[in-house]
Design an enzyme around this catalytic site. Structure first.
Site, PDB file in Angstrom:
ATOM      1  N   PRO A  11      42.112  38.541  34.529  1.00  0.00           N
ATOM      2  CA  PRO A  11      41.821  39.365  33.780  1.00  0.00           C
ATOM      3  C   PRO A  11      42.320  40.903  34.286  1.00  0.00           C
ATOM      4  O   PRO A  11      41.723  41.838  35.095  1.00  0.00           O
ATOM      5  CB  PRO A  11      40.192  39.345  33.206  1.00  0.00           C
ATOM      6  CG  PRO A  11      39.512  39.193  33.755  1.00  0.00           C
ATOM      7  CD  PRO A  11      40.359  38.106  34.172  1.00  0.00           C
ATOM      8  N   ASN A  12      42.899  41.264  33.317  1.00  0.00           N
ATOM      9  CA  ASN A  12      43.754  43.069  33.107  1.00  0.00           C
ATOM     10  C   ASN A  12      44.753  43.211  34.790  1.00  0.00           C
ATOM     11  O   ASN A  12      45.375  43.618  35.263  1.00  0.00           O
ATOM     12  CB  ASN A  12      42.644  43.942  33.835  1.00  0.00           C
ATOM     13  CG  ASN A  12      42.457  43.930  32.586  1.00  0.00           C
ATOM     14  OD1 ASN A  12      42.451  44.500  31.557  1.00  0.00           O
ATOM     15  ND2 ASN A  12      40.675  43.738  32.761  1.00  0.00           N
ATOM     16  N   ARG A  19      48.015  49.844  35.789  1.00  0.00           N
ATOM     17  CA  ARG A  19      46.592  49.549  36.220  1.00  0.00           C
ATOM     18  C   ARG A  19      45.821  51.337  37.351  1.00  0.00           C
ATOM     19  O   ARG A  19      46.149  50.110  37.989  1.00  0.00           O
ATOM     20  CB  ARG A  19      46.017  48.714  36.231  1.00  0.00           C
ATOM     21  CG  ARG A  19      44.479  48.466  35.742  1.00  0.00           C
ATOM     22  CD  ARG A  19      44.311  46.529  36.137  1.00  0.00           C
ATOM     23  NE  ARG A  19      42.701  46.597  36.148  1.00  0.00           N
ATOM     24  CZ  ARG A  19      42.300  46.442  36.262  1.00  0.00           C
ATOM     25  NH1 ARG A  19      42.706  45.266  37.410  1.00  0.00           N
ATOM     26  NH2 ARG A  19      40.759  46.031  36.813  1.00  0.00           N
ATOM     27  N   TYR A  24      44.669  49.826  43.049  1.00  0.00           N
ATOM     28  CA  TYR A  24      45.085  48.631  43.047  1.00  0.00           C
ATOM     29  C   TYR A  24      46.351  48.640  44.149  1.00  0.00           C
ATOM     30  O   TYR A  24      47.104  48.054  43.909  1.00  0.00           O
ATOM     31  CB  TYR A  24      45.297  47.666  41.780  1.00  0.00           C
ATOM     32  CG  TYR A  24      43.985  47.387  41.433  1.00  0.00           C
ATOM     33  CD1 TYR A  24      42.685  46.880  42.015  1.00  0.00           C
ATOM     34  CD2 TYR A  24      43.401  48.290  40.310  1.00  0.00           C
ATOM     35  CE1 TYR A  24      41.785  46.702  40.928  1.00  0.00           C
ATOM     36  CE2 TYR A  24      41.865  47.648  39.600  1.00  0.00           C
ATOM     37  CZ  TYR A  24      41.228  47.406  40.505  1.00  0.00           C
ATOM     38  OH  TYR A  24      39.868  47.306  40.404  1.00  0.00           O
ATOM     39  N   ASN A  76      41.871  35.516  42.223  1.00  0.00           N
ATOM     40  CA  ASN A  76      41.822  36.654  42.348  1.00  0.00           C
ATOM     41  C   ASN A  76      40.763  36.477  40.428  1.00  0.00           C
ATOM     42  O   ASN A  76      41.555  36.675  40.086  1.00  0.00           O
ATOM     43  CB  ASN A  76      42.577  37.331  42.272  1.00  0.00           C
ATOM     44  CG  ASN A  76      42.239  39.231  41.981  1.00  0.00           C
ATOM     45  OD1 ASN A  76      40.894  39.080  41.463  1.00  0.00           O
ATOM     46  ND2 ASN A  76      42.952  40.057  42.464  1.00  0.00           N
ATOM     47  N   ALA A  79      37.226  40.715  37.253  1.00  0.00           N
ATOM     48  CA  ALA A  79      36.199  41.230  36.310  1.00  0.00           C
ATOM     49  C   ALA A  79      35.375  39.690  36.787  1.00  0.00           C
ATOM     50  O   ALA A  79      33.463  40.289  36.998  1.00  0.00           O
ATOM     51  CB  ALA A  79      35.660  42.025  35.408  1.00  0.00           C
ATOM     52  N   GLU A 100      38.490  33.233  47.739  1.00  0.00           N
ATOM     53  CA  GLU A 100      38.151  34.105  46.821  1.00  0.00           C
ATOM     54  C   GLU A 100      39.221  35.278  47.643  1.00  0.00           C
ATOM     55  O   GLU A 100      39.406  35.328  48.755  1.00  0.00           O
ATOM     56  CB  GLU A 100      37.306  34.887  47.008  1.00  0.00           C
ATOM     57  CG  GLU A 100      36.815  35.823  46.094  1.00  0.00           C
ATOM     58  CD  GLU A 100      35.247  37.107  45.982  1.00  0.00           C
ATOM     59  OE1 GLU A 100      34.723  36.073  47.494  1.00  0.00           O
ATOM     60  OE2 GLU A 100      34.922  37.430  45.274  1.00  0.00           O
ATOM     61  N   HIS A 102      41.109  39.534  46.395  1.00  0.00           N
ATOM     62  CA  HIS A 102      40.858  41.198  45.705  1.00  0.00           C
ATOM     63  C   HIS A 102      41.520  41.854  46.261  1.00  0.00           C
ATOM     64  O   HIS A 102      41.927  41.960  47.729  1.00  0.00           O
ATOM     65  CB  HIS A 102      39.190  41.236  45.837  1.00  0.00           C
ATOM     66  CG  HIS A 102      38.007  40.611  45.065  1.00  0.00           C
ATOM     67  ND1 HIS A 102      37.671  40.396  43.580  1.00  0.00           N
ATOM     68  CD2 HIS A 102      37.513  40.015  46.262  1.00  0.00           C
ATOM     69  CE1 HIS A 102      37.314  39.657  43.960  1.00  0.00           C
ATOM     70  NE2 HIS A 102      36.989  39.196  44.761  1.00  0.00           N
ATOM     71  N   ARG A 109      32.823  49.303  45.817  1.00  0.00           N
ATOM     72  CA  ARG A 109      32.604  49.821  44.772  1.00  0.00           C
ATOM     73  C   ARG A 109      31.543  50.206  43.652  1.00  0.00           C
ATOM     74  O   ARG A 109      30.258  50.152  44.779  1.00  0.00           O
ATOM     75  CB  ARG A 109      34.087  49.351  43.752  1.00  0.00           C
ATOM     76  CG  ARG A 109      35.243  49.805  44.982  1.00  0.00           C
ATOM     77  CD  ARG A 109      36.567  48.934  44.435  1.00  0.00           C
ATOM     78  NE  ARG A 109      36.527  49.626  43.195  1.00  0.00           N
ATOM     79  CZ  ARG A 109      37.473  49.067  41.689  1.00  0.00           C
ATOM     80  NH1 ARG A 109      38.051  47.948  42.023  1.00  0.00           N
ATOM     81  NH2 ARG A 109      37.537  49.498  41.094  1.00  0.00           N
TER      82      ARG A 109
END
Ligand code: DQA
Length: 144
Positions: A11-12, A19, A24, A76, A79, A100, A102, A109
């Site tokens: 998502p996103n 964004r 990012y 990725n 969230a 995984e 990111h 964070r």
């Protein structure tokens, strides 16, 4: 036959470029896809690059990676990384290795990003390198 790597974005991530660019970066998902395809070409890998804002799509695509005999999945999960037992179960349910990925380093964070369900079952995690995280993950697949 050329090995295929599924590259699944959650998502996103369709909004990359606009964004939160301070976190990012300014590259769009299309830019990242082009970079990944170039590097995959050099490595002799085919890439199936996808994005969805829906958790169930990601679960279905993990199953599909297994059915299609993918060499690996780069995931990725956005969230959903931090919330989705369904994704954890899907990764455990398939024999295809999942890496995984990111862009940011969630561990530095907010505390709610520190736990990853994906990491419990992934064979490796690459994070915090911006778009380069995808390239390093792809190189890990070539070395598997
Ligand atoms: C992300 C990190 C997640 O915590 C966040 O929810 C994202 C992007 C990353 O690539 O840095 O959507 O997966």
């Amino acid at each position: 036959m050329t090995a295929t790597v599924f590259l699944l974005n959650g998502p996103n991530l369709n909004l990359l470029g606009s964004r939160e660019p301070d976190i990012y970066g300014s590259q769009t998902l299309c830019d990242i896809e082009a970079m990944v395809r170039d590097r995959a070409n050099d490595l002799g890998l085919a890439v199936d690059f996808r994005q969805s804002n829906h958790e169930g799509d990601l679960v279905d695509w993990l199953h599909e990676a297994q059915r299609e005999g993918a060499r690996a999945v780069l995931l990725n999960a956005g969230a959903y990384t931090h919330t989705s037992i369904a994704l954890l179960d899907a990764i455990k349910a398939i024999a295809v290795p999942v890496i995984e990925v990111h862009l940011s380093d969630p561990g530095t964070r907010e505390p709610f990003r520190h736990h990853s369900y994906v990491a419990i079952a992934a064979v490796a995690t690459v994070q915090g390198l911006g778009a380069q995280s995808y390239i390093v993950a792809l190189e890990k697949v070539a070395a598997l």
